[in-house]
Design an enzyme around this catalytic site. Structure first.
Site, short mmCIF file in Angstrom:
data_model
loop_
_atom_site.label_atom_id
_atom_site.label_comp_id
_atom_site.label_asym_id
_atom_site.label_seq_id
_atom_site.Cartn_x
_atom_site.Cartn_y
_atom_site.Cartn_z
N ASP A 1 -8.19 14.36 -2.43
CA ASP A 1 -7.78 14.02 -0.56
C ASP A 1 -6.37 14.56 -0.43
OD1 ASP A 1 -6.61 12.06 -1.93
OD2 ASP A 1 -7.54 10.56 -0.65
N ASP B 1 2.38 4.58 -10.80
CA ASP B 1 1.52 3.74 -9.98
C ASP B 1 0.87 2.60 -10.82
OD1 ASP B 1 -0.19 5.61 -10.84
OD2 ASP B 1 -0.48 6.30 -8.88
N HIS C 1 -4.00 13.36 -2.28
CA HIS C 1 -2.95 12.36 -2.70
C HIS C 1 -2.05 12.81 -3.87
CE1 HIS C 1 -6.10 9.95 -5.33
NE2 HIS C 1 -5.16 10.80 -6.05
N GLU D 1 -2.19 7.86 -0.16
CA GLU D 1 -3.13 8.50 0.47
C GLU D 1 -2.98 9.32 1.70
OE1 GLU D 1 -5.80 8.68 -1.11
OE2 GLU D 1 -6.60 6.76 -2.37
C1 F6R Z 1 -2.27 8.73 -11.28
C2 F6R Z 1 -2.18 9.14 -9.93
C3 F6R Z 1 -3.00 10.02 -9.13
C4 F6R Z 1 -3.87 11.12 -10.00
C5 F6R Z 1 -4.74 11.88 -9.07
C6 F6R Z 1 -5.51 13.03 -9.94
O1 F6R Z 1 -1.15 8.28 -11.77
O2 F6R Z 1 -1.20 8.83 -9.30
O3 F6R Z 1 -2.28 10.51 -8.12
O4 F6R Z 1 -2.79 12.00 -10.45
O5 F6R Z 1 -5.59 10.72 -8.65
O6 F6R Z 1 -6.40 12.35 -10.90
P1 F6R Z 1 -7.07 13.13 -11.91
O7 F6R Z 1 -5.92 13.91 -12.88
O8 F6R Z 1 -7.62 12.10 -12.88
O9 F6R Z 1 -7.90 14.21 -11.22
#
Ligand code: F6R
Length: 241
Positions: free
Chosen positions: A135, A67, A137, A142
């Site tokens: 959450d 992303d 995701h 989301e």
């Molecule tokens: C990042 C992504 C997100 C993160 C998720 C967890 O490219 O796609 O889904 O993997 O938000 O983030 P952290 O690892 O910072 O807790």
């Protein structure tokens, strides 16, 4: 369906992930799906150390990121392009042409989503690295994102923007409201997936992914339908399992 590895701490999570990465890197042309965020940084450090210490070459690797924020210039200090170069690519020898990150600064964002999805349909990711949001995701899919979604524009929830505000001077207003993300169906096409999670604030999401109903309210629960997912967590993130 999940292979679950519970470790003591973040460093051990990174070590377990690195062992799987090492196996993938033995392929002739490994195709890696990569994530940003805090979860994979330890793994990325180990990949760089492996190159520096053991001379492991990443020249034949091809990478696709999950992303990118919409609206940030490519070289913005919080773009995922910058994150990936600072935390991984600058320390490896992957040719720049092998690195794929969707362009959140494209003039025509819908066209950029189509272009990225088409590239992904012409390859198979050997190993997809995922973090998980508090959450549930994965990528920026989301809660409520359709399970059959392909690469698309996602609206970030308030929760996700609040979680990411730490990178934007703790100011939620500075966190972009939209991102381009691989869809859930896109992610599911990978041959192998690893999910990394540490800390108590991930415990509900990890539980929902593994033990909850396979429903769009918890996007990560789609992984229940994949045959090769390894979840690597510390005790705090595994607290509800
Ligand atoms: C990042 C992504 C997100 C993160 C998720 C967890 O490219 O796609 O889904 O993997 O938000 O983030 P952290 O690892 O910072 O807790």
């Amino acid at each position: 369906m999940f292979n679950i590895i519970i470790t003591e701490n973040y460093d051990q999570v990174s070590t377990e992930a690195f062992m799987i990465m090492k196996k993938t890197m033995k392929l002739e042309n490994p195709v890696l799906g990569l994530a940003t965020g805090s979860s994979p940084i330890g793994l990325y450090k180990k990949m760089i150390a492996d190159r520096n210490t053991n001379g492991t070459s990443y020249r034949n690797a091809v990478t696709y990121n999950l992303d990118e924020y919409i609206g940030l210039p490519r070289y913005h200090d919080q773009s995922y392009w910058t994150f990936m170069h600072e935390n991984l690519f600058d320390g490896l020898n992957i040719p720049e042409v092998n690195i794929h990150i969707p362009r959140g600064d494209a003039e025509d964002i819908e066209e950029e989503c189509r272009r990225y999805e088409e590239e992904l349909q012409n390859t198979v990711i050997d190993l997809q690295i995922l973090g998980i949001g508090s959450d549930g995701h994965i990528g920026f899919n989301e809660p409520g994102t359709p399970f059959d979604s392909l690469t698309h524009v996602a609206e970030l929830t308030q929760q996700t923007r609040a979680d990411n505000a730490r990178f934007f001077d703790d100011d939620i207003e500075k966190v972009p409201a939209k991102a381009i993300t691989m869809g859930l169906a896109t992610i599911l096409r990978a041959n192998q997936i690893i999910v990394l999670a540490t800390g108590a604030n991930k415990a509900d999401a990890v539980y929902g992914m593994i033990k909850g109903p396979k429903k769009e309210i918890c996007p990560a629960s789609i992984l229940q339908g994949h045959g090769n997912v390894t979840v690597i967590v510390d005790r705090a993130a595994a607290a509800r399992l």
